[in-house]
Write a protein that holds these residues in place. Structure first.
Motif, PDB file in Angstrom:
ATOM      1  N   PHE A   1       0.772  -1.017   0.031  1.00  0.00           N
ATOM      2  CA  PHE A   1       0.119   0.105   0.048  1.00  0.00           C
ATOM      3  C   PHE A   1       0.994   1.273   0.037  1.00  0.00           C
ATOM      4  O   PHE A   1       0.538   2.267  -0.683  1.00  0.00           O
ATOM      5  N   TYR A   2       1.764   1.423   0.563  1.00  0.00           N
ATOM      6  CA  TYR A   2       2.989   2.356   0.545  1.00  0.00           C
ATOM      7  C   TYR A   2       3.343   2.533  -0.803  1.00  0.00           C
ATOM      8  O   TYR A   2       3.478   3.745  -1.273  1.00  0.00           O
ATOM      9  N   LEU A   3       3.969   1.570  -1.359  1.00  0.00           N
ATOM     10  CA  LEU A   3       4.036   1.704  -2.738  1.00  0.00           C
ATOM     11  C   LEU A   3       3.253   2.405  -3.726  1.00  0.00           C
ATOM     12  O   LEU A   3       3.608   3.164  -4.413  1.00  0.00           O
ATOM     13  N   ILE A   4       1.893   1.783  -3.711  1.00  0.00           N
ATOM     14  CA  ILE A   4       0.781   2.457  -4.503  1.00  0.00           C
ATOM     15  C   ILE A   4       0.616   3.795  -3.928  1.00  0.00           C
ATOM     16  O   ILE A   4       0.458   4.695  -4.784  1.00  0.00           O
ATOM     17  N   PHE A   5       0.903   4.248  -2.682  1.00  0.00           N
ATOM     18  CA  PHE A   5       0.602   5.647  -2.225  1.00  0.00           C
ATOM     19  C   PHE A   5       1.853   6.478  -2.825  1.00  0.00           C
ATOM     20  O   PHE A   5       1.392   7.545  -3.602  1.00  0.00           O
ATOM     21  N   ARG A   6       2.990   6.116  -3.011  1.00  0.00           N
ATOM     22  CA  ARG A   6       4.153   6.687  -3.599  1.00  0.00           C
ATOM     23  C   ARG A   6       3.954   6.945  -5.094  1.00  0.00           C
ATOM     24  O   ARG A   6       4.634   7.751  -5.363  1.00  0.00           O
ATOM     25  N   THR A   7       3.478   5.902  -5.680  1.00  0.00           N
ATOM     26  CA  THR A   7       3.435   5.974  -7.248  1.00  0.00           C
ATOM     27  C   THR A   7       2.164   6.486  -7.905  1.00  0.00           C
ATOM     28  O   THR A   7       2.150   6.397  -9.166  1.00  0.00           O
ATOM     29  N   THR A   8       1.037   6.441  -7.259  1.00  0.00           N
ATOM     30  CA  THR A   8      -0.135   6.964  -7.582  1.00  0.00           C
ATOM     31  C   THR A   8      -0.302   8.738  -7.641  1.00  0.00           C
ATOM     32  O   THR A   8       0.537   9.284  -6.908  1.00  0.00           O
ATOM     33  N   GLU A   9      -0.721   9.273  -8.847  1.00  0.00           N
ATOM     34  CA  GLU A   9      -1.018  10.615  -8.693  1.00  0.00           C
ATOM     35  C   GLU A   9      -1.940  11.354  -8.408  1.00  0.00           C
ATOM     36  O   GLU A   9      -2.220  12.519  -8.130  1.00  0.00           O
ATOM     37  N   THR A  10      -2.960  10.490  -8.142  1.00  0.00           N
ATOM     38  CA  THR A  10      -4.671  11.231  -7.633  1.00  0.00           C
ATOM     39  C   THR A  10      -4.559  11.253  -6.268  1.00  0.00           C
ATOM     40  O   THR A  10      -4.371  10.239  -5.465  1.00  0.00           O
ATOM     41  N   GLY A  11      -4.930  12.399  -5.732  1.00  0.00           N
ATOM     42  CA  GLY A  11      -4.721  12.905  -4.620  1.00  0.00           C
ATOM     43  C   GLY A  11      -5.720  12.056  -3.477  1.00  0.00           C
ATOM     44  O   GLY A  11      -5.251  11.494  -2.385  1.00  0.00           O
ATOM     45  N   ASP A  12      -7.162  11.582  -3.866  1.00  0.00           N
ATOM     46  CA  ASP A  12      -7.801  10.833  -3.094  1.00  0.00           C
ATOM     47  C   ASP A  12      -7.307   9.296  -2.970  1.00  0.00           C
ATOM     48  O   ASP A  12      -7.398   8.777  -1.946  1.00  0.00           O
ATOM     49  N   LYS A  13      -6.910   8.853  -3.977  1.00  0.00           N
ATOM     50  CA  LYS A  13      -6.256   7.485  -4.040  1.00  0.00           C
ATOM     51  C   LYS A  13      -4.802   7.616  -3.098  1.00  0.00           C
ATOM     52  O   LYS A  13      -4.831   6.658  -2.320  1.00  0.00           O
ATOM     53  N   LYS A  14      -4.108   8.634  -2.938  1.00  0.00           N
ATOM     54  CA  LYS A  14      -3.117   8.739  -2.232  1.00  0.00           C
ATOM     55  C   LYS A  14      -3.396   8.600  -0.634  1.00  0.00           C
ATOM     56  O   LYS A  14      -2.899   8.002   0.236  1.00  0.00           O
ATOM     57  N   VAL A  15      -4.466   9.470  -0.424  1.00  0.00           N
ATOM     58  CA  VAL A  15      -4.872   9.240   0.866  1.00  0.00           C
ATOM     59  C   VAL A  15      -5.487   7.874   1.432  1.00  0.00           C
ATOM     60  O   VAL A  15      -5.058   7.299   2.428  1.00  0.00           O
TER      61      VAL A  15
ATOM     62  N   LEU B   1      10.567   1.377   9.708  1.00  0.00           N
ATOM     63  CA  LEU B   1      11.804   1.472   9.209  1.00  0.00           C
ATOM     64  C   LEU B   1      12.056   0.756   7.927  1.00  0.00           C
ATOM     65  O   LEU B   1      13.180   1.249   7.004  1.00  0.00           O
ATOM     66  N   SER B   2      11.327  -0.469   7.744  1.00  0.00           N
ATOM     67  CA  SER B   2      11.511  -1.026   6.566  1.00  0.00           C
ATOM     68  C   SER B   2      11.140  -0.187   5.327  1.00  0.00           C
ATOM     69  O   SER B   2      11.646  -0.014   4.262  1.00  0.00           O
ATOM     70  N   ILE B   3       9.821   0.501   5.549  1.00  0.00           N
ATOM     71  CA  ILE B   3       9.381   1.599   4.543  1.00  0.00           C
ATOM     72  C   ILE B   3      10.421   2.539   4.324  1.00  0.00           C
ATOM     73  O   ILE B   3      10.578   3.259   3.203  1.00  0.00           O
ATOM     74  N   PHE B   4      11.131   3.079   5.291  1.00  0.00           N
ATOM     75  CA  PHE B   4      12.079   4.056   5.266  1.00  0.00           C
ATOM     76  C   PHE B   4      13.256   3.751   4.379  1.00  0.00           C
ATOM     77  O   PHE B   4      13.753   4.689   3.568  1.00  0.00           O
ATOM     78  N   LEU B   5      13.812   2.824   4.654  1.00  0.00           N
ATOM     79  CA  LEU B   5      14.823   2.018   3.727  1.00  0.00           C
ATOM     80  C   LEU B   5      14.255   1.981   2.272  1.00  0.00           C
ATOM     81  O   LEU B   5      15.194   2.268   1.353  1.00  0.00           O
ATOM     82  N   TYR B   6      13.005   1.412   1.891  1.00  0.00           N
ATOM     83  CA  TYR B   6      12.750   1.218   0.823  1.00  0.00           C
ATOM     84  C   TYR B   6      12.604   2.609   0.221  1.00  0.00           C
ATOM     85  O   TYR B   6      12.801   2.763  -1.272  1.00  0.00           O
ATOM     86  N   GLU B   7      12.157   3.433   0.785  1.00  0.00           N
ATOM     87  CA  GLU B   7      11.980   5.101   0.441  1.00  0.00           C
ATOM     88  C   GLU B   7      13.424   5.405  -0.173  1.00  0.00           C
ATOM     89  O   GLU B   7      13.759   5.892  -1.304  1.00  0.00           O
ATOM     90  N   ILE B   8      14.550   5.227   0.581  1.00  0.00           N
ATOM     91  CA  ILE B   8      15.616   5.735   0.618  1.00  0.00           C
ATOM     92  C   ILE B   8      16.574   5.245  -0.552  1.00  0.00           C
ATOM     93  O   ILE B   8      17.065   5.682  -1.288  1.00  0.00           O
ATOM     94  N   LEU B   9      16.434   3.893  -0.440  1.00  0.00           N
ATOM     95  CA  LEU B   9      17.213   2.870  -1.429  1.00  0.00           C
ATOM     96  C   LEU B   9      16.621   2.663  -2.649  1.00  0.00           C
ATOM     97  O   LEU B   9      17.234   2.702  -3.772  1.00  0.00           O
ATOM     98  N   LEU B  10      15.309   2.628  -2.865  1.00  0.00           N
ATOM     99  CA  LEU B  10      14.512   2.208  -3.993  1.00  0.00           C
ATOM    100  C   LEU B  10      13.777   3.333  -4.751  1.00  0.00           C
ATOM    101  O   LEU B  10      13.482   3.376  -5.942  1.00  0.00           O
ATOM    102  N   LEU B  11      13.121   4.017  -3.756  1.00  0.00           N
ATOM    103  CA  LEU B  11      12.205   5.041  -4.629  1.00  0.00           C
ATOM    104  C   LEU B  11      13.130   6.544  -4.650  1.00  0.00           C
ATOM    105  O   LEU B  11      12.752   7.403  -5.734  1.00  0.00           O
ATOM    106  N   GLN B  12      13.997   6.544  -3.916  1.00  0.00           N
ATOM    107  CA  GLN B  12      15.062   7.949  -4.258  1.00  0.00           C
ATOM    108  C   GLN B  12      16.339   7.544  -4.640  1.00  0.00           C
ATOM    109  O   GLN B  12      16.788   6.620  -4.354  1.00  0.00           O
TER     110      GLN B  12
END
Length: 412
Positions: free
Chosen positions: A15-29, A54-65
Motif C-alpha cells: 500500500f505504501y508503494l501504491i501511495f508513492r506511485t499514484t498521482e490521484t490525491g484521493d487515492k494517495k490518502v 523502518l523497512s518502509i524508510f529503507l525502501y524509500e531511501i534505497l529504491l524510490l529515491q
C-alpha cells in the motif's frame, strides 16, 4: 501469529508503494490510510512488526529515491522521527503491559541465559537461519533446536565468525547502496527484521518462524544472480540448459522436502517424536511427547518421557521442570501411589510455589488419607493463588459442606 503478521507486513509495504506511485490525491490518502491500518494489524498480530516503518524508510531511501548526499541529509530527520516513533510505540506497549518501560529486562531472571549470552548467541542463530533457508532439508528442520549458548566471543569460536560475517554483510550493503540499491535493501531488510527477536529482549533463543518476515526478500538477490548468469550465457545454450536444470532440480527438491515435512506435522505425536529424534538432549521435546502420551492414556510411555525430560537441561525457563513434576505427580496419583505423588508434588512446589493446581492435588491426597484439616490449609493456599479455579472452589465447597458450613459451601 507470525504468518498473519507477515501478511499484513507485506500489505503495508504494498500500500505504501501504491501511495508513492499514484498521482490521484484521493487515492494517495486512501492507500496511505490502508498502509497505517496494515501496520496496526501487523503489530497487533506480532510485536516484531514494529520494524515496518523502518523497512518502509529503507525502501524509500534505497529504491524510490536516488542515493545522494543531499537525499540522505534531507531524510535524516525522517529517520530520527521514524525511529523515535517506533521506540515510543514499543516503550508505551511495554508500559501498558507491565507498568515499567524497562520491565522486559526482568525476564532474564527466569531464563537459563543472560542478556550478554543472548546477544552473543544471536548472531550464530541468524547465520543458522540463513543456512536453513539455503539448505532446508527435513533432517535440519525441527520445532525444537539444540543450540549451544555463547559465553564469550571465543566460546564457541563461531560466535566471532558469525559477528564478523553479519557485520561484513551489513557493511557491504551500505557500501554498495548506490550501485546496487536493490541488493542492499534485501540484505538490510533481512537483518533489520531480525533486530527485535534476536537482540535484547528475553525471548527464547531460536524458532524457525522468526524467519518468516526477514526471509521475504531473501531470494531476490539469488534470482537476480540467476538471470544475470542466464543472460551472460545467452550465446551458450548448453550452459543455459544446465542452469535451468539446476533450478528445476532445486525446486523439485524443495517441493519434496515440504511434502515430507507434512508427515512430521500430521499430528502432535509425530511432531514431538521428530523433535526428540533431532534434539534428544533437550527438555521440551521429551516433556511434550510425554504430555501427548499422558493425555491419550499411555501412562507408562508418559512416565518414561517425563523422566527423560527431567534428565535434560532446560532451554526456555529455569522453572519449567515444575510442570513435569506436577504431571508425574498426577499420573502416580491416578495409579494410587500417593507417597510418590506427594513427593513429586513437593518437588514441583519447591520450583514454583505459585501454581494453585499443585496445592489442590496435594489436598486431594491428604483428604483421602483422613488429614482433613491439613488438606484444608492446602486448599486455602490454592484459592489465594487462583480464586477463580473451578476445581479448587469445588473442593473447598465439599470441605465446608462436610464441616457443616453450608453457606460457605454454596459460596464456593
Amino acid at each position: 501469529m507470525a504468518s498473519l503478521a507477515g501478511m499484513f507486513y507485506i500489505m503495508g509495504m504494498y500500500f505504501y508503494l501504491i501511495f508513492r506511485t499514484t498521482e490521484t490525491g484521493d487515492k494517495k490518502v486512501l492507500f496511505l490510510l490502508l498502509c497505517f491500518v496494515s501496520f496496526g494489524m501487523a503489530f497487533g498480530s506480532k510485536e516484531n512488526a514494529a520494524i515496518l516503518p523502518l523497512s518502509i524508510f529503507l525502501y524509500e531511501i534505497l529504491l524510490l529515491q536516488k542515493i545522494t548526499g543531499k537525499n540522505i541529509r534531507k531524510n535524516l530527520n525522517v529517520f530520527f522521527i521514524v525511529t523515535g516513533a517506533i521506540l515510543i510505540l514499543g516503550f508505551t506497549y511495554i508500559y501498558i503491559q507491565d507498568g515499567n518501560i524497562f520491565s522486559f529486562l526482568n525476564g532474564y531472571e527466569k531464563r537459563p541465559f543472560t542478556l550478554t549470552e543472548r546477544l552473543l548467541t544471536g548472531p550464530r542463530i541468524i547465520i543458522f537461519y540463513i543456512l536453513l533457508l539455503l539448505y532446508p532439508v527435513p533432517n535440519r528442520l525441527s520445532i525444537s533446536h539444540s543450540f549451544q549458548i555463547s559465553t564469550s566471543l571465543l566460546d564457541p569460536i563461531s560466535t566471532s565468525l558469525s559477528i564478523f560475517l553479519i557485520a561484513g554483510a551489513i557493511g557491504y550493503a551500505i557500501y554498495s547502496a548506490r550501485k546496487r540499491p536493490l541488493l542492499s535493501f534485501c540484505i538490510l531488510f533481512f537483518f533489520l527484521n531480525h533486530a527485535i527477536e534476536s537482540t535484547i529482549f528475553p525471548l527464547e533463543l531460536i524458532f524457525e518462524h522468526r524467519n518468516y518476515i526477514p526471509s521475504m526478500l531473501f531470494f531476490v538477490p539469488i534470482v537476480i544472480g540467476f538471470f544475470y548468469l542466464f543472460n551472460y550465457y545467452s550465446a551458450k545454450k548448453p550452459m543455459q540448459y544446465i542452469l535451468l536444470s539446476f533450478v528445476l532440480f532445486f525446486v523439485i527438491g524443495l517441493g519434496h522436502s515440504t511434502f515430507m515435512r507434512n508427515f512430521t506435522w500430521k499430528n502432535e505425536k509425530s511432531l514431538w517424536i521428530d523433535a526428540v529424534e533431532k534434539s534428544p538432549d533437550l527438555f521440551r521435546p521429551h516433556h511434550n511427547l510425554g504430555r501427548y502420551y499422558d493425555d491419550n492414556g499411555y501412562k507408562e510411555e508418559a512416565i518414561f518421557e517425563y523422566q527423560k525430560a527431567l534428565e535434560k537441561p532446560v532451554t526456555s525457563r529455569k522453572d519449567e521442570t515444575f510442570v513435569t513434576y506436577y504431571n508425574l505427580g498426577k499420573i502416580y496419583g491416578e495409579l494410587k501411589d500417593y507417597n510418590k505423588a506427594l513427593h513429586l508434588y513437593n518437588r514441583a512446589v519447591a520450583i514454583n510455589p505459585d501454581f494453585a493446581p499443585i496445592y489442590n492435588n496435594i489436598a486431594g491426597i491428604l483428604d483421602r488419607e483422613g488429614k482433613h484439616e491439613l488438606a484444608y490449609t492446602y486448599l486455602v493456599k490454592a484459592i489465594k493463588l487462583n480464586p477463580n479455579c473451578t476445581e479448587v472452589n469445588y473442593n473447598l465447597g465439599i470441605h465446608y459442606l462436610k464441616d457443616g458450613q453450608p453457606d460457605m459451601a454454596i459460596f464456593h
